[in-house]
Design an enzyme around this catalytic site. Structure first.
Site, short mmCIF file in Angstrom:
data_model
loop_
_atom_site.label_atom_id
_atom_site.label_comp_id
_atom_site.label_asym_id
_atom_site.label_seq_id
_atom_site.Cartn_x
_atom_site.Cartn_y
_atom_site.Cartn_z
N GLU A 62 43.18 49.66 40.65
CA GLU A 62 42.38 49.18 41.77
C GLU A 62 42.11 47.68 41.60
OE1 GLU A 62 39.01 48.21 41.82
OE2 GLU A 62 38.41 48.67 39.76
N LYS A 63 42.03 46.98 42.72
CA LYS A 63 41.76 45.54 42.70
C LYS A 63 40.25 45.33 42.81
CE LYS A 63 42.88 41.13 44.83
NZ LYS A 63 41.46 40.72 44.93
N THR A 64 39.65 45.00 41.69
CA THR A 64 38.20 44.84 41.64
C THR A 64 37.76 43.56 42.35
OG1 THR A 64 38.23 45.95 39.50
CG2 THR A 64 36.23 44.78 40.09
#
EC number: 2.7.7.50
Length: 422
Positions: A62-64
């Site tokens: 996931e792209k935080t």
């Protein structure tokens, strides 16, 4: 959307003179001739990249929505006893600023994990500094999620494939560190922030990612990142790191350039003057071209009168700052808002997005790859990955067979020589 970006990077900013020496040390560890920020930068995910997931094996995470930093575990001589050394924790932002974090993190040395006098240093991790929501607690927890390892215990890993780099990171950094925290549960309370390994997934678990992982994250998220399993770490733009964002999260970081303020005529015999409380006539958006050269984007930022009053009330410099913007459904460009309604300033970046990045994002906006598109591709990606893995196994078996053959031939020759053969 909840923003998990911390208000500022912890620690104190090291002055340029001292930072120059640290930058040289980092460059030396990485085998680089220049001292610029070495972090890899992804490219925007476009439709053609769906086929790329079927050609090469990728890992997905996931792209935080946080602040990108490198974590540099270093050392210095102790003030009390110059013959002894103590750990130093440094965070490096994208402007190549160095922040000295105190108290420093102390990672056990993996060769002697229970020896409290030894610690890990000369290690550089790549990751994201975020605020995690903690159930039952009013304040968020500062976490550093590491997703890559550039240097491990003085060994430059950037030339190794991604799966090997994160394998070293798990073995050298996190296994001893997590074991230490398990033995000493109270130790985490004294750390300036927690360091966690970011979990990666195979890209044929996309449905699981959207339906199970993303809804349960303790922090903000604005997309996915796909990183090629078999390629080295690239300084600067890396075409094998793919950044996917949902259409509403496709943003561009512009430099904001305010236009002219209107003239005000006091009508009392005094000359007209600029009214710096009034709304400027333009809110130009600028794109980075090279070095310090910018060009003006063909659309301006739309700012309502109410938004202008909000901007004015901040009491901050507006002109020349980097601001994150999105294209609205009506085609206008608006600034992305933080939780409190203020703009998402990108003060962590030295420059606005480069024109090549802008073109890539615009392409993604015009022809977006949606969540449904990725889920629809899951089956084909899985088949392709299984096929690649099977071919790799067959290749390894063949190479092992060749090695065995060579070893047998070598033994035959040696036996023949011992017995007087030719």
């Amino acid at each position: 959307m909840h923003s998990s970006a911390p208000p500022q990077i912890p620690g104190y900013l090291i002055d340029d003179k001292d930072a120059d020496g640290l930058q040289a040390d980092v460059a030396s560890l990485l085998g680089r001739k220049n001292k610029r920020f070495p972090g890899a930068q992804p490219v925007s995910f476009s439709r053609q990249h769906i086929a790329e997931l079927e050609r090469s094996e990728y890992f997905m995470c996931e792209k935080t929505d946080g602040v990108r930093c490198l974590l540099f575990l270093y050392f210095r001589a102790s003030e009390q006893n110059p013959d002894n050394f103590e750990p130093v924790t440094l965070l490096i932002d994208r402007k190549n600023n160095y922040y000295d974090v105190t108290p420093p993190l102390r990672f056990p040395y993996y060769r002697f994990p229970r020896d409290a006098d030894k610690f890990l240093f000369n290690t550089i991790l790549d990751g994201e500094l975020v605020h995690d929501r903690v159930p039952g607690q009013p304040n968020p927890r500062l976490i550093y999620y590491a997703f890559d390892c550039l240097v491990s215990d003085g060994t430059n890993l950037t030339g190794k494939p991604y799966d090997k780099r994160i394998g070293y990171m798990k073995q050298v950094v996190f296994e001893p560190y997590n074991a230490m925290l398990s033995r000493n549960p109270g130790a985490a309370a004294h750390e300036p922030f927690r360091v966690k390994e970011k979990q990666v997934y195979v890209p044929y678990h996309i449905k699981h990612m959207f339906h199970e992982v993303l809804p349960n994250l303790p922090h903000g998220n604005d997309g996915l990142v796909f990183t090629c399993k078999n390629t080295p770490y690239e300084f600067g733009t890396d075409n094998h790191i793919l950044k996917w964002k949902p259409p509403h999260e496709n943003t561009i970081d512009f430099k904001l350039k305010l236009g002219e303020y209107p003239m005000y005529d006091p009508e009392d015999g005094l000359p007209p003057y600029r009214d710096y409380n009034a709304k400027p006539d333009k809110f130009q958006l600028q794109i980075h071209v090279e070095k310090n050269h910018y060009k003006t984007f063909d659309k301006e930022l739309t700012v309502t009168n109410e938004e202008w009053e909000k901007l004015k009330s901040l009491g901050q410099r507006l002109d020349g700052r980097i601001i994150e913007c999105y294209r609205d459904t009506d085609g206008t460009w608006r600034y992305k808002r933080e939780d409190d309604g203020t703009p998402r300033w990108r003060d962590d970046k030295r420059h606005a997005n480069h024109y090549t990045t802008v073109n890539s994002v615009l392409q993604s906006i015009e022809d977006p790859v949606t969540e449904a598109d990725l889920i629809a591709a899951e089956g084909k990606v899985k088949q392709a990955v299984y096929k690649m893995r099977d071919e790799e196994r067959q290749k390894q078996k063949h190479e092992q067979w060749q090695r065995d053959q060579m070893e047998r031939e070598a033994k035959k020759r040696k036996y023949s020589e011992v017995n007087g053969g030719h």
